[in-house]
Design a protein around this motif. Structure first.
Motif, mmCIF file in Angstrom:
data_model
loop_
_atom_site.group_PDB
_atom_site.id
_atom_site.type_symbol
_atom_site.label_atom_id
_atom_site.label_comp_id
_atom_site.label_asym_id
_atom_site.label_seq_id
_atom_site.Cartn_x
_atom_site.Cartn_y
_atom_site.Cartn_z
ATOM 1 N N GLY A 56 -32.535 -20.292 21.876
ATOM 2 C CA GLY A 56 -31.549 -20.454 20.727
ATOM 3 C C GLY A 56 -30.500 -19.076 21.061
ATOM 4 O O GLY A 56 -29.325 -19.281 21.015
ATOM 5 N N VAL A 57 -31.191 -17.960 21.204
ATOM 6 C CA VAL A 57 -30.454 -16.653 21.146
ATOM 7 C C VAL A 57 -29.458 -16.716 22.395
ATOM 8 O O VAL A 57 -28.410 -16.474 22.447
ATOM 9 N N HIS A 108 -30.672 -25.085 16.468
ATOM 10 C CA HIS A 108 -30.432 -24.280 17.678
ATOM 11 C C HIS A 108 -31.523 -23.337 17.865
ATOM 12 O O HIS A 108 -31.221 -21.927 18.179
ATOM 13 N N PHE A 109 -32.553 -23.866 17.732
ATOM 14 C CA PHE A 109 -34.007 -22.955 17.968
ATOM 15 C C PHE A 109 -33.923 -21.967 17.204
ATOM 16 O O PHE A 109 -34.604 -20.798 17.393
ATOM 17 N N GLY A 110 -33.502 -22.063 15.909
ATOM 18 C CA GLY A 110 -33.431 -20.877 14.858
ATOM 19 C C GLY A 110 -32.296 -19.869 14.885
ATOM 20 O O GLY A 110 -32.195 -18.983 13.917
ATOM 21 N N ASP A 146 -33.378 -13.108 13.731
ATOM 22 C CA ASP A 146 -34.318 -12.435 13.306
ATOM 23 C C ASP A 146 -35.657 -13.103 14.245
ATOM 24 O O ASP A 146 -35.587 -13.986 15.129
ATOM 25 N N LYS A 147 -36.917 -12.950 13.544
ATOM 26 C CA LYS A 147 -38.187 -13.324 14.111
ATOM 27 C C LYS A 147 -38.358 -14.781 14.139
ATOM 28 O O LYS A 147 -39.158 -15.281 14.915
ATOM 29 N N HIS A 148 -37.577 -15.409 13.268
ATOM 30 C CA HIS A 148 -37.547 -17.025 13.359
ATOM 31 C C HIS A 148 -36.761 -17.796 14.219
ATOM 32 O O HIS A 148 -36.594 -18.967 14.570
ATOM 33 N N ALA A 149 -35.753 -17.024 15.062
ATOM 34 C CA ALA A 149 -35.104 -17.324 15.945
ATOM 35 C C ALA A 149 -35.568 -17.295 17.651
ATOM 36 O O ALA A 149 -36.082 -16.269 17.743
ATOM 37 N N PHE A 150 -35.814 -18.269 18.096
ATOM 38 C CA PHE A 150 -36.514 -18.655 19.573
ATOM 39 C C PHE A 150 -35.362 -18.060 20.524
ATOM 40 O O PHE A 150 -34.232 -18.100 20.354
#
Length: 202
Positions: A144-145, A189-191, A137-141
């Motif tokens: 990390g994705v 993991h960066f969100g 979502d918007k909180h995942a950098f």
């Protein structure tokens, strides 16, 4: 797949998962629970960590015979059994807390729901479920994705196809929101990876 990687699974994933496992142990300590089931426990690393910390009433289930062989090795003797997570043999309201860690995204949606329904059944009213899995979502950098996407793509096959559907459907939030009450959330993991602490409101 797990027959091939069971003996190297812990080596490959120790560093990416150690911070999550330590956090799960810390969360469990704050909840004051005794009886714990790890659903899709794999090689049993989370349970072994809890065993070393003094927890005794621990149960693990997994479908992979090879992963369970690794789980049941070593000085920390665990009660890890071969069972289908969609049809657990335990009675209703049997455990204070359940854990499902990075096991849902690889399964079809109908199987994800069956696993969560069984977890809800065997966990006591007002007990807890800790679920670790992905959510973009918007909180995942983006870093990390990308890291998670690359790892899942390397696995390939049905695993990767189910992962993509899982993310498209909204990830961890989408499959837990109607079954449990979320009381806390942690990011890794960066969100891209989330740890949800859920309460079993029946």
């Amino acid at each position: 797949m797990y027959k091939i990687i069971s003996n190297v699974y812990d080596i490959l994933l120790y560093l990416p998962l150690i911070s999550i496992r330590l956090k799960v142990k810390k969360i469990i300590k704050t909840l004051g629970v005794k009886s714990i089931i790890d659903i899709c426990c794999g090689t049993g690393n989370q349970l072994k960590m809890l065993k070393r910390s003094g927890y005794d009433d621990l149960t693990g289930i997994d479908l992979s015979e090879n992963m369970l062989k690794v789980a049941n090795r070593g000085k920390y003797k665990l009660k890890c059994q071969q069972q289908d997570a969609t049809k657990l043999s335990f009675k209703d309201d049997n455990f204070d807390l359940g854990i499902i860690s990075l096991a849902l995204h690889e399964k079809p949606l109908e199987v994800q729901n069956l696993v969560l329904n069984e977890a809800k059944r065997v966990i006591k009213k007002d007990g807890y479920l800790i679920v670790v899995d992905y959510m973009f979502d918007k909180h995942a950098f983006i870093l990390g994705v990308l890291e998670i996407f690359i790892v899942e793509a390397m696995v390939g096959g049905d695993h990767f196809r189910n992962f993509r559907k899982f993310i498209k459907n909204g990830g961890l939030e989408s499959i837990t929101k109607d079954k449990f009450e979320k009381i806390n959330e942690y990011k890794f993991h960066f969100g891209g990876t989330r740890c949800f602490v859920l309460k079993n409101i029946k």
